[in-house]
Design a protein around this motif. Structure first.
Motif, PDB file in Angstrom:
ATOM      1  N   ALA A 196       0.819  -1.209   0.000  1.00 53.88           N
ATOM      2  CA  ALA A 196       0.000   0.000   0.000  1.00 53.88           C
ATOM      3  C   ALA A 196       0.855   1.263   0.000  1.00 53.88           C
ATOM      4  CB  ALA A 196      -0.939   0.003   1.202  1.00 53.88           C
ATOM      5  N   GLY A 197       2.163   1.109   0.181  1.00 50.39           N
ATOM      6  CA  GLY A 197       3.064   2.259   0.156  1.00 50.39           C
ATOM      7  C   GLY A 197       3.609   2.676   1.509  1.00 50.39           C
ATOM      8  N   VAL A 198       3.335   1.897   2.552  1.00 43.58           N
ATOM      9  CA  VAL A 198       3.887   2.187   3.872  1.00 43.58           C
ATOM     10  C   VAL A 198       5.377   1.833   3.860  1.00 43.58           C
ATOM     11  CG1 VAL A 198       3.829   1.558   6.324  1.00 43.58           C
ATOM     12  CG2 VAL A 198       1.689   1.770   5.032  1.00 43.58           C
ATOM     13  N   ARG A 199       6.204   2.746   4.338  1.00 46.37           N
ATOM     14  CA  ARG A 199       7.639   2.490   4.414  1.00 46.37           C
ATOM     15  C   ARG A 199       7.984   1.963   5.803  1.00 46.37           C
ATOM     16  NH1 ARG A 199       7.224   7.348   2.034  1.00 46.37           N
ATOM     17  NH2 ARG A 199       8.025   8.469   3.847  1.00 46.37           N
ATOM     18  N   CYS A 200       8.775   0.892   5.846  1.00 43.65           N
ATOM     19  CA  CYS A 200       9.191   0.271   7.102  1.00 43.65           C
ATOM     20  C   CYS A 200      10.651   0.602   7.372  1.00 43.65           C
ATOM     21  CB  CYS A 200       9.019  -1.243   7.044  1.00 43.65           C
ATOM     22  SG  CYS A 200       7.295  -1.771   6.971  1.00 43.65           S
ATOM     23  N   TYR A 201      10.898   1.128   8.572  1.00 42.52           N
ATOM     24  CA  TYR A 201      12.246   1.497   8.986  1.00 42.52           C
ATOM     25  C   TYR A 201      12.673   0.672  10.193  1.00 42.52           C
ATOM     26  CZ  TYR A 201      11.880   5.523   5.926  1.00 42.52           C
ATOM     27  OH  TYR A 201      11.749   6.326   4.829  1.00 42.52           O
ATOM     28  N   LEU A 202      13.918   0.275  10.185  1.00 42.13           N
ATOM     29  CA  LEU A 202      14.531  -0.539  11.215  1.00 42.13           C
ATOM     30  C   LEU A 202      15.529   0.326  11.967  1.00 42.13           C
ATOM     31  CD1 LEU A 202      15.270  -3.617  12.064  1.00 42.13           C
ATOM     32  CD2 LEU A 202      17.083  -3.342  10.390  1.00 42.13           C
ATOM     33  N   CYS A 203      15.394   0.427  13.269  1.00 41.16           N
ATOM     34  CA  CYS A 203      16.362   1.171  14.069  1.00 41.16           C
ATOM     35  C   CYS A 203      17.715   0.455  13.995  1.00 41.16           C
ATOM     36  CB  CYS A 203      15.891   1.273  15.511  1.00 41.16           C
ATOM     37  SG  CYS A 203      17.116   2.022  16.614  1.00 41.16           S
ATOM     38  N   GLU A 253      21.123 -13.196   9.734  1.00 38.10           N
ATOM     39  CA  GLU A 253      19.684 -13.167   9.482  1.00 38.10           C
ATOM     40  C   GLU A 253      19.359 -12.215   8.336  1.00 38.10           C
ATOM     41  OE1 GLU A 253      17.267 -14.259  13.391  1.00 38.10           O
ATOM     42  OE2 GLU A 253      18.458 -12.430  13.673  1.00 38.10           O
ATOM     43  N   THR A 254      18.297 -12.538   7.622  1.00 35.15           N
ATOM     44  CA  THR A 254      17.864 -11.760   6.466  1.00 35.15           C
ATOM     45  C   THR A 254      16.657 -10.912   6.831  1.00 35.15           C
ATOM     46  OG1 THR A 254      18.608 -13.539   5.014  1.00 35.15           O
ATOM     47  CG2 THR A 254      17.068 -11.946   4.069  1.00 35.15           C
ATOM     48  N   LEU A 255      16.661  -9.671   6.368  1.00 33.29           N
ATOM     49  CA  LEU A 255      15.518  -8.785   6.605  1.00 33.29           C
ATOM     50  C   LEU A 255      14.476  -8.962   5.510  1.00 33.29           C
ATOM     51  CD1 LEU A 255      17.356  -5.466   7.552  1.00 33.29           C
ATOM     52  CD2 LEU A 255      16.344  -7.163   9.089  1.00 33.29           C
ATOM     53  N   LEU A 256      13.254  -8.586   5.818  1.00 32.99           N
ATOM     54  CA  LEU A 256      12.195  -8.577   4.810  1.00 32.99           C
ATOM     55  C   LEU A 256      12.578  -7.603   3.694  1.00 32.99           C
ATOM     56  CD1 LEU A 256       9.029  -8.363   7.112  1.00 32.99           C
ATOM     57  CD2 LEU A 256      10.005 -10.409   6.026  1.00 32.99           C
ATOM     58  N   ALA A 257      12.117  -7.865   2.502  1.00 32.01           N
ATOM     59  CA  ALA A 257      12.395  -6.977   1.366  1.00 32.01           C
ATOM     60  C   ALA A 257      11.787  -5.605   1.637  1.00 32.01           C
ATOM     61  CB  ALA A 257      11.812  -7.569   0.084  1.00 32.01           C
ATOM     62  N   GLY A 258      12.486  -4.582   1.207  1.00 23.33           N
ATOM     63  CA  GLY A 258      11.973  -3.225   1.294  1.00 23.33           C
ATOM     64  C   GLY A 258      12.211  -2.514   2.610  1.00 23.33           C
ATOM     65  N   VAL A 259      12.800  -3.195   3.587  1.00 22.21           N
ATOM     66  CA  VAL A 259      13.062  -2.568   4.887  1.00 22.21           C
ATOM     67  C   VAL A 259      14.250  -1.618   4.747  1.00 22.21           C
ATOM     68  CG1 VAL A 259      13.831  -3.000   7.258  1.00 22.21           C
ATOM     69  CG2 VAL A 259      12.095  -4.465   6.213  1.00 22.21           C
ATOM     70  N   ARG A 260      14.108  -0.433   5.323  1.00 24.50           N
ATOM     71  CA  ARG A 260      15.160   0.572   5.290  1.00 24.50           C
ATOM     72  C   ARG A 260      15.712   0.782   6.703  1.00 24.50           C
ATOM     73  NH1 ARG A 260      11.961   5.039   1.582  1.00 24.50           N
ATOM     74  NH2 ARG A 260      11.155   3.523   0.104  1.00 24.50           N
ATOM     75  N   HIS A 261      16.940   1.238   6.783  1.00 21.56           N
ATOM     76  CA  HIS A 261      17.548   1.531   8.084  1.00 21.56           C
ATOM     77  C   HIS A 261      17.361   3.004   8.419  1.00 21.56           C
ATOM     78  CE1 HIS A 261      19.799  -2.209   8.966  1.00 21.56           C
ATOM     79  NE2 HIS A 261      19.636  -2.389   7.665  1.00 21.56           N
ATOM     80  N   ALA A 262      17.105   3.272   9.689  1.00 20.08           N
ATOM     81  CA  ALA A 262      17.024   4.641  10.196  1.00 20.08           C
ATOM     82  C   ALA A 262      17.339   4.590  11.683  1.00 20.08           C
ATOM     83  CB  ALA A 262      15.633   5.221   9.967  1.00 20.08           C
TER      84      ALA A 262
END
Length: 128
Positions: A81-88, A100-109
């Motif tokens: 739907a266009g929600v951006r997911c950020y990982l601390c 470990e592998t992250l889900l596709a599309g996860v960004r770091h912040a």
């Protein structure tokens, strides 16, 4: 005449951990509702909640007994739907192993990214 500014929402998810899968459905549904209302939406995962973004973790969890929709399906729907997911990044160093592998599309912040959203009057923020 100019178009009205687009609404902007950022959700911090830290207490809704894999140990408590019943808590993650609400912020995910709110994120989807925000997108349905054409808001720009970000999910910022912090602390042990970053585990949701590890491949396989959300696929094995459901928000309630008898639910047929996994947490992974909620996350995927939100991303589609266009929600951006950020990982601390700091939490990731503590809670996610190097192999470990992250889900596709996860960004770091970092934490500063969510705090900046909180201080920006154009953004509305909520914490889960």
């Amino acid at each position: 005449m100019s178009e009205p500014a687009r609404s902007q929402l950022a959700f911090l998810i830290w207490a809704a951990t894999p140990a408590h899968p019943e808590l993650i459905a609400t912020p995910l549904v709110h994120a989807l509702a925000g997108r349905a209302l054409d808001a720009e939406v970000e999910l910022h995962f912090a602390g042990p909640a970053v585990r949701w973004l590890v491949a396989g973790v959300a696929a094995a969890a459901y928000p309630a007994a008898g639910s047929d929709k996994s947490i992974a399906a909620f996350i995927a729907e939100a991303q589609q739907a266009g929600v951006r997911c950020y990982l601390c990044s700091m939490a990731a160093a503590q809670w996610i192993a190097a192999d470990e592998t992250l889900l596709a599309g996860v960004r770091h912040a970092g934490a500063t990214a969510f705090v900046a959203r909180s201080l920006d009057p154009a953004w509305k923020t909520q914490v889960f």
